[in-house]
Design an enzyme around this catalytic site. Structure first.
Site, short mmCIF file in Angstrom:
data_model
loop_
_atom_site.label_atom_id
_atom_site.label_comp_id
_atom_site.label_asym_id
_atom_site.label_seq_id
_atom_site.Cartn_x
_atom_site.Cartn_y
_atom_site.Cartn_z
N ASN A 157 0.85 -1.19 0.00
CA ASN A 157 0.00 0.00 0.00
C ASN A 157 0.89 1.24 0.00
O ASN A 157 1.46 1.61 1.03
CB ASN A 157 -0.91 0.00 1.23
CG ASN A 157 -1.82 1.22 1.28
OD1 ASN A 157 -1.96 1.94 0.30
ND2 ASN A 157 -2.42 1.46 2.43
N TRP A 158 1.00 1.85 -1.18
CA TRP A 158 1.87 3.02 -1.30
C TRP A 158 1.27 4.28 -0.66
O TRP A 158 1.98 5.27 -0.48
CB TRP A 158 2.15 3.31 -2.78
CG TRP A 158 3.08 2.35 -3.44
CD1 TRP A 158 3.62 1.21 -2.91
CD2 TRP A 158 3.61 2.46 -4.78
NE1 TRP A 158 4.44 0.59 -3.82
CE2 TRP A 158 4.46 1.34 -4.98
CE3 TRP A 158 3.45 3.37 -5.80
CZ2 TRP A 158 5.13 1.13 -6.18
CZ3 TRP A 158 4.13 3.16 -7.00
CH2 TRP A 158 4.96 2.05 -7.19
N LYS A 159 -0.01 4.25 -0.38
CA LYS A 159 -0.71 5.42 0.18
C LYS A 159 -0.51 6.63 -0.75
O LYS A 159 -0.49 6.47 -1.97
CB LYS A 159 -0.26 5.68 1.61
CG LYS A 159 -0.41 4.44 2.50
CD LYS A 159 -0.19 4.74 3.95
CE LYS A 159 -0.36 3.47 4.78
NZ LYS A 159 -0.33 3.72 6.23
N SER A 183 2.98 -1.92 10.66
CA SER A 183 4.44 -1.92 10.89
C SER A 183 5.09 -3.22 10.42
O SER A 183 6.03 -3.72 11.04
CB SER A 183 4.75 -1.67 12.37
OG SER A 183 4.33 -0.37 12.75
N GLU A 236 -7.26 4.85 7.75
CA GLU A 236 -7.09 6.25 7.38
C GLU A 236 -8.31 6.78 6.65
O GLU A 236 -8.68 7.95 6.80
CB GLU A 236 -5.82 6.39 6.52
CG GLU A 236 -4.56 6.15 7.33
CD GLU A 236 -3.36 5.73 6.50
OE1 GLU A 236 -2.31 5.43 7.10
OE2 GLU A 236 -3.48 5.68 5.25
N HIS A 266 -9.76 1.10 4.86
CA HIS A 266 -8.52 1.35 5.59
C HIS A 266 -8.78 2.35 6.70
O HIS A 266 -9.60 3.26 6.56
CB HIS A 266 -7.44 1.87 4.64
CG HIS A 266 -6.06 1.86 5.24
ND1 HIS A 266 -5.64 2.84 6.11
CD2 HIS A 266 -5.03 0.98 5.11
CE1 HIS A 266 -4.39 2.57 6.48
NE2 HIS A 266 -4.00 1.45 5.89
N GLY A 290 2.72 -1.27 4.51
CA GLY A 290 2.59 0.15 4.25
C GLY A 290 3.91 0.78 3.88
O GLY A 290 4.43 0.60 2.77
N GLY A 291 4.50 1.53 4.82
CA GLY A 291 5.72 2.29 4.55
C GLY A 291 6.85 1.47 3.98
O GLY A 291 7.58 1.92 3.09
N GLU A 333 -5.70 -4.83 10.69
CA GLU A 333 -4.67 -3.83 10.96
C GLU A 333 -5.02 -3.09 12.25
O GLU A 333 -5.83 -2.16 12.23
CB GLU A 333 -4.59 -2.81 9.82
CG GLU A 333 -3.79 -3.24 8.62
CD GLU A 333 -3.40 -2.04 7.77
OE1 GLU A 333 -2.21 -1.86 7.53
OE2 GLU A 333 -4.28 -1.28 7.37
N GLY A 392 2.30 2.26 11.19
CA GLY A 392 3.33 3.29 11.08
C GLY A 392 3.99 3.67 12.38
O GLY A 392 4.77 4.64 12.43
#
Length: 283
Positions: free
Chosen positions: A53-55, A247, A139, A137, A268-269, A207, A213
């Site tokens: 997931n590049w967001k 994470s 967010e 998600h 994610g990141g 999640e 994150g």
């Protein structure tokens, strides 16, 4: 005078125009029927599902470098299902260049079409060659106010377009401390997963919001217990593919995916580093 003649001829030719319209209308129906008859990708054939997931990240230069470093043709484990979920404006830069990985979206509209500025429909995602799409998600739920009911509508729209939904769920740190994790998850799943969903096509991603994150993750035992609860104790969700997210990186992904009840990870990141994502794919 010529304009009047043209108008008169158009009126006189209305039956012929109607026949043409009906012919093309039938053709359109046939084309749509063929399109809708395409089978959704069956996910049970994969050992693990690994979602990047590049967001809100990326650029054209970033994509070129990413693909070069990832080198999709050299990925080792063909039984893993890799999915790259990018911002929609970059879909065209990835179509046809990810094989054997799949392209995914990060959200879709509740609506199919209409006066909804800025929205991207499930039909548009299908036209852009998306096979998967993340919905619900945290967010999107927390920042943009999406409800369980919104997520359910999105899932139905995706299924109608033969796109595999990845439905996200998870509790906050406060809810965890109040021992509400299972209650929150049960409610989210019950209201977010549509009745026509099946384990063959729909993915659920757990999640915990407090782990996204932050570098903090639940213990392996906690992760496995929650995944077991989802798979075995929530009606109609038995044996769904359940991913863990929060994470995730190349240092912890393998041991998380080795857990009995975990079917993959949502990254994610760490997925923004092509070599890091490649390590996870090959683990």
């Amino acid at each position: 005078m010529p304009n009047n003649i043209a108008s008169t001829n158009a009126i006189l030719d209305f039956p012929r125009l109607l026949n043409i319209f009906l012919f093309y209308g039938v053709a359109c129906i046939i084309i749509l029927s063929i399109r809708e008859s395409k089978n959704m990708l069956e996910i049970n054939k994969f050992d693990r599902i690994i979602v990047a997931n590049w967001k809100l990240n990326g650029s054209i230069d970033f994509i070129e470098q990413y693909l070069q470093e990832l080198n999709c043709s050299k990925l080792e484990n063909s039984n893993n299902c890799g999915i790259i979920c990018t911002p929609s404006v970059y879909f065209h830069k990835l179509v046809g260049r990810l094989n054997p990985l799949f392209l995914g979206g990060q959200d879709c509209s509740n609506y199919s079409e209409g006066a909804y500025t800025g929205e991207v429909s499930a039909t548009m995602l299908k036209d852009a060659s998306c096979q998967f799409c993340i919905i619900g998600h945290s967010e999107r739920r927390q920042i943009f106010g999406q409800s369980n009911e919104d997520v359910c509508i999105k899932a139905m729209n995706l299924i109608a377009n033969n796109i595999n939904p990845i439905i996200c769920i998870g509790e906050t740190f406060e809810e965890k401390n109040q021992n509400l994790t299972k209650d929150i998850i049960y409610t989210q799943i019950s209201k977010s997963v549509p009745k026509n969903a099946t384990k063959d096509f729909v993915i659920i991603a757990y999640e915990p919001i407090w782990a996204i994150g932050t570098g903090k993750i639940p213990s392996l035992e906690e992760i496995d217990n929650i995944h077991s609860f989802i798979k075995n104790e929530i009606q109609n969700i038995e044996n769904y593919k359940i991913l863990y997210g929060g994470s995730v990186n190349s240092n912890n992904a393998s041991e998380i995916m080795d857990l009995k009840n975990v079917d993959g990870v949502l990254v994610g990141g760490a997925s923004l580093d092509a070599l890091e994502y490649k390590k996870i794919m090959n683990s």
